[in-house]
Each structure stands twice: as structure tokens, then as C-alpha cells.
Design a protein around this motif. Structure first.
Motif, mmCIF file in Angstrom:
data_model
loop_
_atom_site.group_PDB
_atom_site.id
_atom_site.type_symbol
_atom_site.label_atom_id
_atom_site.label_comp_id
_atom_site.label_asym_id
_atom_site.label_seq_id
_atom_site.Cartn_x
_atom_site.Cartn_y
_atom_site.Cartn_z
ATOM 1 N N LYS A 234 0.811 -1.213 0.000
ATOM 2 C CA LYS A 234 0.000 0.000 0.000
ATOM 3 C C LYS A 234 0.848 1.268 0.000
ATOM 4 N N ASP A 235 1.956 1.242 0.698
ATOM 5 C CA ASP A 235 2.812 2.434 0.723
ATOM 6 C C ASP A 235 3.333 2.762 -0.682
ATOM 7 N N LYS A 236 3.727 1.732 -1.405
ATOM 8 C CA LYS A 236 4.234 1.938 -2.760
ATOM 9 C C LYS A 236 3.136 2.446 -3.686
ATOM 10 N N ILE A 237 1.938 1.886 -3.562
ATOM 11 C CA ILE A 237 0.814 2.322 -4.399
ATOM 12 C C ILE A 237 0.402 3.739 -4.040
ATOM 13 N N ASP A 238 0.387 4.031 -2.741
ATOM 14 C CA ASP A 238 0.049 5.395 -2.317
ATOM 15 C C ASP A 238 1.025 6.408 -2.899
ATOM 16 N N ALA A 239 2.311 6.055 -2.904
ATOM 17 C CA ALA A 239 3.323 6.955 -3.465
ATOM 18 C C ALA A 239 3.073 7.186 -4.949
ATOM 19 N N ARG A 240 2.668 6.136 -5.659
ATOM 20 C CA ARG A 240 2.354 6.281 -7.091
ATOM 21 C C ARG A 240 1.148 7.200 -7.290
ATOM 22 N N ILE A 241 0.132 7.038 -6.443
ATOM 23 C CA ILE A 241 -1.067 7.875 -6.558
ATOM 24 C C ILE A 241 -0.725 9.337 -6.325
ATOM 25 N N TRP A 242 0.054 9.601 -5.266
ATOM 26 C CA TRP A 242 0.441 10.991 -4.992
ATOM 27 C C TRP A 242 1.337 11.548 -6.097
ATOM 28 N N ASP A 243 2.177 10.715 -6.667
ATOM 29 C CA ASP A 243 3.045 11.159 -7.753
ATOM 30 C C ASP A 243 2.231 11.532 -8.983
ATOM 31 N N LEU A 244 1.187 10.762 -9.245
ATOM 32 C CA LEU A 244 0.342 11.012 -10.421
ATOM 33 C C LEU A 244 -0.627 12.174 -10.218
ATOM 34 N N PHE A 245 -1.241 12.240 -9.045
ATOM 35 C CA PHE A 245 -2.362 13.159 -8.857
ATOM 36 C C PHE A 245 -2.145 14.217 -7.783
ATOM 37 N N GLY A 246 -1.025 14.164 -7.071
ATOM 38 C CA GLY A 246 -0.786 15.130 -6.015
ATOM 39 C C GLY A 246 -0.389 16.497 -6.562
ATOM 40 N N GLU A 247 -1.114 17.518 -6.171
ATOM 41 C CA GLU A 247 -0.848 18.888 -6.603
ATOM 42 C C GLU A 247 -1.149 19.843 -5.451
ATOM 43 N N GLU A 248 -0.510 20.987 -5.475
ATOM 44 C CA GLU A 248 -0.742 22.009 -4.449
ATOM 45 C C GLU A 248 -1.746 23.040 -4.960
ATOM 46 N N TRP A 249 -2.844 23.170 -4.244
ATOM 47 C CA TRP A 249 -3.901 24.106 -4.616
ATOM 48 C C TRP A 249 -4.486 24.748 -3.357
ATOM 49 N N ALA A 250 -5.032 25.934 -3.536
ATOM 50 C CA ALA A 250 -5.948 26.492 -2.541
ATOM 51 C C ALA A 250 -7.342 26.040 -2.947
ATOM 52 N N VAL A 251 -8.138 25.655 -1.976
ATOM 53 C CA VAL A 251 -9.475 25.140 -2.265
ATOM 54 C C VAL A 251 -10.511 25.955 -1.500
ATOM 55 N N MET A 252 -11.592 26.319 -2.181
ATOM 56 C CA MET A 252 -12.647 27.142 -1.605
ATOM 57 C C MET A 252 -13.992 26.438 -1.699
ATOM 58 N N PHE A 253 -14.709 26.468 -0.595
ATOM 59 C CA PHE A 253 -16.101 26.033 -0.582
ATOM 60 C C PHE A 253 -16.966 27.230 -0.188
ATOM 61 N N THR A 254 -18.021 27.471 -0.966
ATOM 62 C CA THR A 254 -18.968 28.515 -0.603
ATOM 63 C C THR A 254 -20.328 27.890 -0.320
ATOM 64 N N ASP A 255 -21.120 28.609 0.466
ATOM 65 C CA ASP A 255 -22.451 28.137 0.833
ATOM 66 C C ASP A 255 -23.329 29.363 1.056
ATOM 67 N N LEU A 256 -24.624 29.204 0.851
ATOM 68 C CA LEU A 256 -25.555 30.295 1.129
ATOM 69 C C LEU A 256 -26.174 30.078 2.501
ATOM 70 N N SER A 257 -26.080 31.082 3.341
ATOM 71 C CA SER A 257 -26.560 30.988 4.709
ATOM 72 C C SER A 257 -28.078 30.816 4.755
ATOM 73 N N GLY A 258 -28.530 29.876 5.591
ATOM 74 C CA GLY A 258 -29.956 29.703 5.821
ATOM 75 C C GLY A 258 -30.715 29.090 4.679
ATOM 76 N N PHE A 259 -30.021 28.421 3.753
ATOM 77 C CA PHE A 259 -30.702 27.889 2.572
ATOM 78 C C PHE A 259 -31.771 26.868 2.942
ATOM 79 N N SER A 260 -31.420 25.874 3.729
ATOM 80 C CA SER A 260 -32.362 24.786 4.037
ATOM 81 C C SER A 260 -33.586 25.287 4.787
ATOM 82 N N SER A 261 -33.361 26.119 5.814
ATOM 83 C CA SER A 261 -34.498 26.629 6.575
ATOM 84 C C SER A 261 -35.326 27.603 5.748
ATOM 85 N N GLY A 262 -34.653 28.347 4.872
ATOM 86 C CA GLY A 262 -35.374 29.305 4.037
ATOM 87 C C GLY A 262 -36.277 28.658 3.022
#
Length: 205
Positions: free
Chosen positions: A30-58
């Protein structure tokens, strides 16, 4: 062009599925496979999630069509901010957006611009017509699979901050975002720290 893009997405998804299948096999390194996965798909990004306040209750009070209107209006307002700060919109789920940025400062600037646009929009409007935007930000190495999704501890923390902890008008960030933007923006600590982060902060706007 569209065909090439679809092939690229399918290739990424096909590769990760094969590697996960290998990882599940008895006796897999698993360690070797994990290293391959990170090598293929690992990237440095800033990630943002937005949400609208009170949507469900509204929705219960004003009906789903009213809130569909708010969703469309919020996307109309926020899309130019995303483009102007070089964000990539990966996913729209109901009233939530998932956006990634190569540059963490641009991600913070975008969040600030989004909140200012919403504040200006809300001036003079009835409470039910106002857009209450909540924003969560994370930053670090994550797994990016094509242009559909991202995975990682900073992704999880940003999702929790934006969708569950932030109140309307707030921009909440992980300690990784705060550290990466040290000296550029001011932040104050908050008590609730989401899983995946060591600390969390509110942007002082």
C-alpha cells in the motif's frame, strides 16, 4: 477539443480506479501504491467552498423556486470574481460551489471580492432577497482527479468551514492558508477547528 477533454478525464479516473483496485488486493504494497497515486495526482492548490446561509431553513419558509432564484443570482454575481482571480470552478452542488486556485493569495482576494459583491447587492433589499455568503478556504497538497473533484485533508477542512461553521459574510481559513498569506491579510483565531486542520481563523475584512 471536447473529445480530447473527455478522454483526459476518463484517463485520470480510469488510472485511479486501477490503482485503488491494486491497493485492495491481498498482500498489496500500500505504501508503494500510495506513493504512485500521490506522484500522479498530487498537486498544491488552494481550495474554496462557498455556501448560502440559511438555505435549508429558508426553503421551508419561502419555497424552492425563491431559492433557485437566489442560487442563480449568486452564481451570476460570483462567476466574474472567480474568473478575475484565476479560479477554476470544479463543482456546483445546490447552493454550494467548489473552486480551486493555484495562488493562495488570489483565493483570499477572490473570497473578499465575493463578499463585497454580495454586500453591495444586498443594500436596500428585503431580508428574504439578500444573499448571505459563507466561505471556507484550505491550502496544501491534495489529490486532483481530472477536472471533477479534489481530495485531501485541506479539502475536508475547507468544506467544513464554508458549509457548516462560517456565518453569512465570513471568510474562514485553515492555518495553512493563514501561514501562506502571512503579512498580506489579517486573521483572528476561531474556537471551532475542523478535522484536517490544526487551527482555524476568521479573515479580518
Amino acid at each position: 477539443m471536447a473529445y480530447t477533454r473527455n478522454v483526459g478525464l476518463s484517463a485520470s479516473e480510469d488510472r485511479i480506479e486501477k490503482l485503488i483496485a491494486e491497493r485492495l488486493a491481498p498482500g498489496a504494497d500500500k505504501d508503494k501504491i500510495d506513493a504512485r497515486i500521490w506522484d500522479l495526482f498530487g498537486e498544491e492548490w488552494a481550495v474554496m467552498f462557498t455556501d448560502l446561509s440559511g438555505f435549508s431553513s429558508g426553503v421551508a419558509s419561502f419555497g424552492i423556486i425563491h431559492f433557485l432564484q437566489l442560487i442563480y443570482e449568486s452564481q451570476r454575481l460570483l462567476s466574474p470574481c472567480i474568473d478575475a482571480h484565476d479560479g477554476i470552478l470544479l463543482k456546483v452542488e445546490g447552493d454550494s460551489l467548489l473552486i480551486i486556485f493555484r495562488n493562495v493569495v488570489k483565493a483570499i482576494e477572490c473570497a473578499d471580492a465575493m463578499q463585497r459583491v454580495c454586500q453591495d447587492y444586498n443594500v436596500g433589499r428585503e431580508p428574504a432577497e439578500r444573499i448571505g455568503l459563507c466561505v471556507g478556504l484550505g491550502f496544501g497538497r491534495l489529490l486532483r482527479i481530472g477536472d471533477r473533484d479534489v481530495y485531501g485533508s485541506e479539502v475536508n477542512a475547507a468544506a467544513k468551514l464554508g458549509e457548516d461553521i462560517a456565518r453569512a459574510g465570513e471568510v474562514l481559513v485553515t492555518d495553512a492558508v493563514r501561514d501562506a498569506a502571512a503579512g498580506v491579510y489579517a486573521f483572528e483565531p476561531i474556537a471551532t477547528v475542523p478535522p484536517g486542520a490544526n487551527a482555524a481563523f476568521r479573515m479580518v475584512r
